[in-house]
Scaffold this motif. Structure first.
Motif, PDB file in Angstrom:
ATOM      1  N   PHE A  89       0.828  -1.074   0.114  1.00  0.00           N
ATOM      2  CA  PHE A  89       0.099   0.007  -0.086  1.00  0.00           C
ATOM      3  C   PHE A  89       0.771   1.179  -0.111  1.00  0.00           C
ATOM      4  N   GLN A  90       1.982   1.302   0.770  1.00  0.00           N
ATOM      5  CA  GLN A  90       2.823   2.497   0.885  1.00  0.00           C
ATOM      6  C   GLN A  90       3.458   2.660  -0.519  1.00  0.00           C
ATOM      7  N   ASN A  91       3.723   1.602  -1.531  1.00  0.00           N
ATOM      8  CA  ASN A  91       4.324   1.857  -2.614  1.00  0.00           C
ATOM      9  C   ASN A  91       3.269   2.287  -3.524  1.00  0.00           C
ATOM     10  N   SER A  92       2.304   1.672  -3.812  1.00  0.00           N
ATOM     11  CA  SER A  92       1.474   2.141  -4.825  1.00  0.00           C
ATOM     12  C   SER A  92      -0.060   1.525  -4.344  1.00  0.00           C
ATOM     13  N   PHE A  93      -0.879   2.572  -4.023  1.00  0.00           N
ATOM     14  CA  PHE A  93      -2.192   2.148  -3.457  1.00  0.00           C
ATOM     15  C   PHE A  93      -3.165   1.456  -4.605  1.00  0.00           C
ATOM     16  N   PHE A  94      -3.047   2.085  -5.802  1.00  0.00           N
ATOM     17  CA  PHE A  94      -3.856   1.382  -6.894  1.00  0.00           C
ATOM     18  C   PHE A  94      -3.209   0.105  -7.482  1.00  0.00           C
ATOM     19  N   GLN A  95      -2.220   0.034  -7.364  1.00  0.00           N
ATOM     20  CA  GLN A  95      -1.504  -1.235  -7.790  1.00  0.00           C
ATOM     21  C   GLN A  95      -1.757  -2.295  -6.838  1.00  0.00           C
ATOM     22  N   THR A  96      -1.520  -2.311  -5.684  1.00  0.00           N
ATOM     23  CA  THR A  96      -2.047  -2.847  -4.553  1.00  0.00           C
ATOM     24  C   THR A  96      -3.467  -3.297  -4.566  1.00  0.00           C
ATOM     25  N   LEU A  97      -4.389  -2.389  -4.926  1.00  0.00           N
ATOM     26  CA  LEU A  97      -5.755  -2.799  -4.925  1.00  0.00           C
ATOM     27  C   LEU A  97      -5.987  -3.873  -6.140  1.00  0.00           C
ATOM     28  N   SER A  98      -5.181  -3.733  -7.318  1.00  0.00           N
ATOM     29  CA  SER A  98      -5.298  -4.667  -8.245  1.00  0.00           C
ATOM     30  C   SER A  98      -4.541  -5.805  -8.103  1.00  0.00           C
ATOM     31  N   TYR A  99      -3.699  -5.887  -7.563  1.00  0.00           N
ATOM     32  CA  TYR A  99      -2.612  -7.132  -7.250  1.00  0.00           C
ATOM     33  C   TYR A  99      -3.132  -7.944  -5.954  1.00  0.00           C
ATOM     34  N   LEU A 100      -3.787  -7.253  -5.123  1.00  0.00           N
ATOM     35  CA  LEU A 100      -4.317  -7.978  -3.977  1.00  0.00           C
ATOM     36  C   LEU A 100      -5.998  -8.089  -3.776  1.00  0.00           C
ATOM     37  N   SER A 101      -6.507  -7.496  -5.045  1.00  0.00           N
ATOM     38  CA  SER A 101      -7.898  -7.257  -5.014  1.00  0.00           C
ATOM     39  C   SER A 101      -8.852  -8.441  -4.297  1.00  0.00           C
ATOM     40  N   PHE A 102      -8.525  -9.749  -4.733  1.00  0.00           N
ATOM     41  CA  PHE A 102      -9.424 -10.825  -4.117  1.00  0.00           C
ATOM     42  C   PHE A 102      -9.028 -11.198  -2.660  1.00  0.00           C
ATOM     43  N   GLU A 103      -7.753 -10.915  -2.360  1.00  0.00           N
ATOM     44  CA  GLU A 103      -7.579 -10.890  -0.853  1.00  0.00           C
ATOM     45  C   GLU A 103      -8.158  -9.840  -0.174  1.00  0.00           C
ATOM     46  N   LEU A 104      -8.244  -8.574  -0.674  1.00  0.00           N
ATOM     47  CA  LEU A 104      -8.909  -7.311   0.026  1.00  0.00           C
ATOM     48  C   LEU A 104     -10.473  -7.562   0.219  1.00  0.00           C
ATOM     49  N   LEU A 105     -10.891  -8.412  -1.263  1.00  0.00           N
ATOM     50  CA  LEU A 105     -12.463  -8.641  -1.067  1.00  0.00           C
ATOM     51  C   LEU A 105     -12.849  -9.600  -0.244  1.00  0.00           C
ATOM     52  N   CYS A 106     -11.918 -10.601   0.245  1.00  0.00           N
ATOM     53  CA  CYS A 106     -12.306 -11.648   1.187  1.00  0.00           C
ATOM     54  C   CYS A 106     -11.972 -10.922   2.692  1.00  0.00           C
ATOM     55  N   GLY A 107     -11.257  -9.914   2.913  1.00  0.00           N
ATOM     56  CA  GLY A 107     -10.982  -8.971   3.820  1.00  0.00           C
ATOM     57  C   GLY A 107     -12.233  -8.330   4.153  1.00  0.00           C
ATOM     58  N   LEU A 108     -12.746  -7.644   3.050  1.00  0.00           N
ATOM     59  CA  LEU A 108     -13.896  -6.813   3.157  1.00  0.00           C
ATOM     60  C   LEU A 108     -15.107  -7.966   3.520  1.00  0.00           C
ATOM     61  N   GLY A 109     -15.134  -8.931   2.995  1.00  0.00           N
ATOM     62  CA  GLY A 109     -16.508  -9.897   3.367  1.00  0.00           C
ATOM     63  C   GLY A 109     -16.318 -10.267   4.685  1.00  0.00           C
ATOM     64  N   GLY A 110     -14.961 -10.708   5.157  1.00  0.00           N
ATOM     65  CA  GLY A 110     -14.826 -10.685   6.621  1.00  0.00           C
ATOM     66  C   GLY A 110     -15.269  -9.654   7.506  1.00  0.00           C
ATOM     67  N   TRP A 111     -14.768  -8.623   7.299  1.00  0.00           N
ATOM     68  CA  TRP A 111     -15.077  -7.402   7.951  1.00  0.00           C
ATOM     69  C   TRP A 111     -16.427  -7.209   8.043  1.00  0.00           C
ATOM     70  N   LEU A 112     -17.231  -7.476   7.047  1.00  0.00           N
ATOM     71  CA  LEU A 112     -18.622  -7.063   6.764  1.00  0.00           C
ATOM     72  C   LEU A 112     -19.393  -8.183   7.714  1.00  0.00           C
ATOM     73  N   LEU A 113     -19.110  -9.271   7.919  1.00  0.00           N
ATOM     74  CA  LEU A 113     -19.718 -10.282   8.576  1.00  0.00           C
ATOM     75  C   LEU A 113     -19.124 -10.535   9.879  1.00  0.00           C
ATOM     76  N   THR A 114     -18.385  -9.673  10.346  1.00  0.00           N
ATOM     77  CA  THR A 114     -17.803  -9.979  11.823  1.00  0.00           C
ATOM     78  C   THR A 114     -17.995  -8.489  12.510  1.00  0.00           C
ATOM     79  N   ALA A 115     -17.286  -7.513  11.912  1.00  0.00           N
ATOM     80  CA  ALA A 115     -17.114  -6.344  12.545  1.00  0.00           C
ATOM     81  C   ALA A 115     -18.642  -5.365  12.603  1.00  0.00           C
ATOM     82  N   VAL A 116     -19.114  -5.428  11.324  1.00  0.00           N
ATOM     83  CA  VAL A 116     -20.420  -4.712  11.352  1.00  0.00           C
ATOM     84  C   VAL A 116     -21.476  -5.197  12.364  1.00  0.00           C
ATOM     85  N   PRO A 117     -21.781  -6.563  12.453  1.00  0.00           N
ATOM     86  CA  PRO A 117     -22.654  -7.068  13.475  1.00  0.00           C
ATOM     87  C   PRO A 117     -22.285  -6.834  15.090  1.00  0.00           C
TER      88      PRO A 117
END
Length: 148
Positions: free
Chosen positions: A104-132
């Protein structure tokens, strides 16, 4: 000297409360804590500012809490990704928090494309645990911050 400290305390308290009801103050704290733990680095301040202005919540408290929650956000990236991988039944990745942060420190948008699936999994985990969890904490906090 005591009078000066009391006056400073009153001014600080007034700034942080900004005429908010206990319910609105509780919302400010809970929403800020929730958004501050989102597993995508660099978006929480923008999201907090947007929500604060739209809902007329306390921006100084929300931004302050966001900065205090940064270590928690870092600690929770990998667990949120693991929860998301479990929920979506995908193979486990082997990225570390340090690798994700440096990416993320090197390139925000490149990280979003490189780790998009992992970040999507993290977002799903966040939505299903942190939000409730945040919703539960909010309802419990209403019991403590009741208006007279």
């Amino acid at each position: 000297m005591k009078a000066i400290l009391n006056r400073a305390k009153e001014k600080t308290t007034a700034l942080l409360k900004q005429g908010l009801t206990p319910k609105e103050l509780s919302q400010s704290i809970i929403v800020s804590g929730l958004i501050s733990t989102i597993p995508i680095l660099g978006v929480s301040t923008f999201m907090i500012t947007t929500v604060s202005l739209k809902r007329k919540l306390n921006l100084p408290i929300m931004i302050s809490l966001s900065y205090l929650m940064w270590p928690v956000q870092i600690l929770m990236i990998i667990p949120f990704i693991r929860v998301g991988e479990f929920i979506f039944s995908v193979p486990r990745n082997h990225h570390t928090a340090e690798e994700i942060i440096s990416s993320f420190q090197n390139s925000f948008f490149q990280t979003l494309s490189y780790l998009s699936f992992e970040l999507l999994c993290g977002l799903g985990g966040w939505l299903l645990t942190a939000v409730p969890f945040a919703i539960g904490v909010y309802w419990v906090s209403l019991l403590f911050f009741k208006e007279n």
